[in-house]
Design a protein around this motif. Structure first.
Motif, PDB file in Angstrom:
ATOM      1  N   GLY A 135       0.673  -1.154   0.011  1.00 57.18           N
ATOM      2  CA  GLY A 135      -0.181   0.037   0.047  1.00 57.18           C
ATOM      3  C   GLY A 135       0.719   1.189  -0.067  1.00 57.18           C
ATOM      4  N   ASN A 136       2.202   1.152   0.353  1.00 60.45           N
ATOM      5  CA  ASN A 136       2.970   2.324   0.231  1.00 60.45           C
ATOM      6  C   ASN A 136       3.530   2.636  -1.003  1.00 60.45           C
ATOM      7  OD1 ASN A 136       4.836   4.388   0.838  1.00 60.45           O
ATOM      8  ND2 ASN A 136       5.788   3.287   2.522  1.00 60.45           N
ATOM      9  N   ASP A 137       2.634   3.133  -1.761  1.00 68.76           N
ATOM     10  CA  ASP A 137       2.947   2.970  -3.302  1.00 68.76           C
ATOM     11  C   ASP A 137       4.175   3.803  -3.611  1.00 68.76           C
ATOM     12  OD1 ASP A 137       0.927   1.226  -3.891  1.00 68.76           O
ATOM     13  OD2 ASP A 137      -0.497   2.918  -4.065  1.00 68.76           O
ATOM     14  N   ALA A 138       4.194   5.212  -2.797  1.00 69.50           N
ATOM     15  CA  ALA A 138       5.389   6.012  -2.988  1.00 69.50           C
ATOM     16  C   ALA A 138       6.730   5.655  -2.735  1.00 69.50           C
ATOM     17  CB  ALA A 138       5.152   7.180  -1.989  1.00 69.50           C
ATOM     18  N   SER A 139       6.841   4.671  -1.711  1.00 64.48           N
ATOM     19  CA  SER A 139       8.046   3.949  -1.699  1.00 64.48           C
ATOM     20  C   SER A 139       8.532   2.826  -2.627  1.00 64.48           C
ATOM     21  CB  SER A 139       8.095   3.292  -0.287  1.00 64.48           C
ATOM     22  OG  SER A 139       8.324   4.426   0.902  1.00 64.48           O
ATOM     23  N   GLU A 140       7.368   2.340  -2.955  1.00 65.70           N
ATOM     24  CA  GLU A 140       7.444   1.443  -4.287  1.00 65.70           C
ATOM     25  C   GLU A 140       7.853   1.955  -5.550  1.00 65.70           C
ATOM     26  OE1 GLU A 140       4.727  -1.797  -4.554  1.00 65.70           O
ATOM     27  OE2 GLU A 140       4.545  -2.267  -2.530  1.00 65.70           O
ATOM     28  N   ARG A 141       7.439   3.252  -5.621  1.00 64.85           N
ATOM     29  CA  ARG A 141       7.716   4.050  -6.909  1.00 64.85           C
ATOM     30  C   ARG A 141       9.355   4.389  -6.703  1.00 64.85           C
ATOM     31  NH1 ARG A 141       2.785   6.193  -6.330  1.00 64.85           N
ATOM     32  NH2 ARG A 141       3.615   7.936  -5.368  1.00 64.85           N
ATOM     33  N   ILE A 142       9.819   4.546  -5.618  1.00 58.87           N
ATOM     34  CA  ILE A 142      11.263   5.055  -5.424  1.00 58.87           C
ATOM     35  C   ILE A 142      12.090   3.742  -5.606  1.00 58.87           C
ATOM     36  CG2 ILE A 142      12.911   5.693  -3.699  1.00 58.87           C
ATOM     37  CD1 ILE A 142      10.904   7.388  -2.594  1.00 58.87           C
ATOM     38  N   MET A 143      11.682   2.657  -5.310  1.00 61.06           N
ATOM     39  CA  MET A 143      12.498   1.499  -5.458  1.00 61.06           C
ATOM     40  C   MET A 143      12.528   1.122  -6.917  1.00 61.06           C
ATOM     41  SD  MET A 143      10.608  -0.937  -2.388  1.00 61.06           S
ATOM     42  CE  MET A 143      10.770  -0.360  -0.720  1.00 61.06           C
ATOM     43  N   THR A 144      11.346   1.157  -7.549  1.00 56.45           N
ATOM     44  CA  THR A 144      11.703   0.993  -9.061  1.00 56.45           C
ATOM     45  C   THR A 144      12.522   1.861  -9.759  1.00 56.45           C
ATOM     46  OG1 THR A 144       9.249   0.358  -8.838  1.00 56.45           O
ATOM     47  CG2 THR A 144      10.087   1.000 -11.080  1.00 56.45           C
ATOM     48  N   LYS A 145      12.459   3.214  -9.260  1.00 55.37           N
ATOM     49  CA  LYS A 145      13.270   4.372 -10.082  1.00 55.37           C
ATOM     50  C   LYS A 145      14.788   3.845  -9.560  1.00 55.37           C
ATOM     51  CE  LYS A 145      10.165   8.019  -9.558  1.00 55.37           C
ATOM     52  NZ  LYS A 145       9.887   9.366  -9.073  1.00 55.37           N
ATOM     53  N   LEU A 146      15.204   3.221  -8.349  1.00 53.82           N
ATOM     54  CA  LEU A 146      16.385   2.789  -8.241  1.00 53.82           C
ATOM     55  C   LEU A 146      16.855   1.649  -8.973  1.00 53.82           C
ATOM     56  CD1 LEU A 146      16.258   3.083  -4.244  1.00 53.82           C
ATOM     57  CD2 LEU A 146      17.322   4.577  -5.835  1.00 53.82           C
ATOM     58  N   GLY A 147      16.038   0.921  -9.599  1.00 55.49           N
ATOM     59  CA  GLY A 147      16.388   0.026 -10.558  1.00 55.49           C
ATOM     60  C   GLY A 147      15.863  -1.501  -9.776  1.00 55.49           C
ATOM     61  N   MET A 148      15.227  -1.315  -8.550  1.00 56.77           N
ATOM     62  CA  MET A 148      14.860  -2.494  -8.014  1.00 56.77           C
ATOM     63  C   MET A 148      13.569  -3.161  -8.327  1.00 56.77           C
ATOM     64  SD  MET A 148      15.618  -1.106  -4.068  1.00 56.77           S
ATOM     65  CE  MET A 148      16.772  -2.149  -3.425  1.00 56.77           C
ATOM     66  N   ARG A 149      13.634  -4.363  -8.220  1.00 57.34           N
ATOM     67  CA  ARG A 149      12.448  -5.229  -8.726  1.00 57.34           C
ATOM     68  C   ARG A 149      11.879  -6.127  -7.497  1.00 57.34           C
ATOM     69  NH1 ARG A 149      12.642  -2.324 -12.109  1.00 57.34           N
ATOM     70  NH2 ARG A 149      13.507  -2.296 -14.055  1.00 57.34           N
ATOM     71  N   PRO A 150      10.447  -6.272  -7.503  1.00 56.84           N
ATOM     72  CA  PRO A 150      10.002  -7.089  -6.434  1.00 56.84           C
ATOM     73  C   PRO A 150      10.541  -8.495  -6.534  1.00 56.84           C
ATOM     74  CG  PRO A 150       8.102  -6.358  -8.015  1.00 56.84           C
ATOM     75  CD  PRO A 150       9.490  -5.694  -8.519  1.00 56.84           C
ATOM     76  N   VAL A 151      10.632  -9.238  -5.357  1.00 60.99           N
ATOM     77  CA  VAL A 151      10.928 -10.461  -5.133  1.00 60.99           C
ATOM     78  C   VAL A 151      10.208 -11.288  -4.196  1.00 60.99           C
ATOM     79  CG1 VAL A 151      13.425 -10.179  -5.851  1.00 60.99           C
ATOM     80  CG2 VAL A 151      12.837  -9.878  -3.678  1.00 60.99           C
TER      81      VAL A 151
END
Length: 178
Positions: A135-151
């Protein structure tokens, strides 16, 4: 100390406790942290002391994030061991927490990117994770911008809240920074 175009990432000072306590006392900031409880000045002081101890014991930790143009403390970013989620260990997590007045400007992404670069290039880490409550979409957007992928998606055992774990390997990082 690390510098970005708009930020200085540095170790903690005594004068950082009060402004960081103000960040930690904001229910909107703390909504996605642990059980959502705010923290007072003494809890913040204890946190800063623990973060500084991690620098001494691990060679990395959470940086105070200062706005270059004003000297204002915006919050923190940096690296820590996510002991609260044993199933991902061994791991190092990149995290951030900025006051609401600093949201929506790309500052968290700028700060976290510097911390990730520090982890891979200065500390030789093989993998960095980041963990956010579902639900913390803002943090997930940052993670994606960092090149991270959900695992993985799992539950924080201490608070029973669902979390998503994102990951970036040193090889992935090297490929994206060329």
């Amino acid at each position: 100390m690390l510098e970005t175009p708009r930020l200085i990432l540095r170790r903690w000072r005594e004068e950082d406790v009060v402004p960081m306590a103000a960040v930690n006392a904001d229910p909107e900031v703390m909504r996605w942290i642990r059980d959502g409880s705010v923290r007072d000045e003494q809890q913040t002081r204890d946190g800063v002391q623990a973060w500084e101890s991690e620098w001494e014991s691990q060679g990395f930790g959470l940086f105070a994030v200062e706005i270059r143009s004003t000297g204002e403390l915006a919050g923190f970013t940096g690296l820590s061991v996510p002991r609260f989620l044993p199933e991902v260990l061994p791991a190092v997590e990149v995290g951030w927490r900025l006051g609401c007045s600093h949201w929506g400007q790309g500052l968290a992404t700028e700060a976290a990117a510097a911390a990730v670069r520090f982890g891979f290039e200065e500390r030789g880490l093989e993998r960095i994770v980041s963990i956010a409550q579902v639900g913390n979409d803002a943090s997930e957007r940052i993670m994606t911008k960092l090149g991270m992928r959900p695992v993985r998606e799992t539950v924080n055992p201490a608070y029973g809240r669902r979390v998503r774990v994102f990951e970036l390997s040193s090889d992935q990082y090297a490929t994206t920074t060329r």
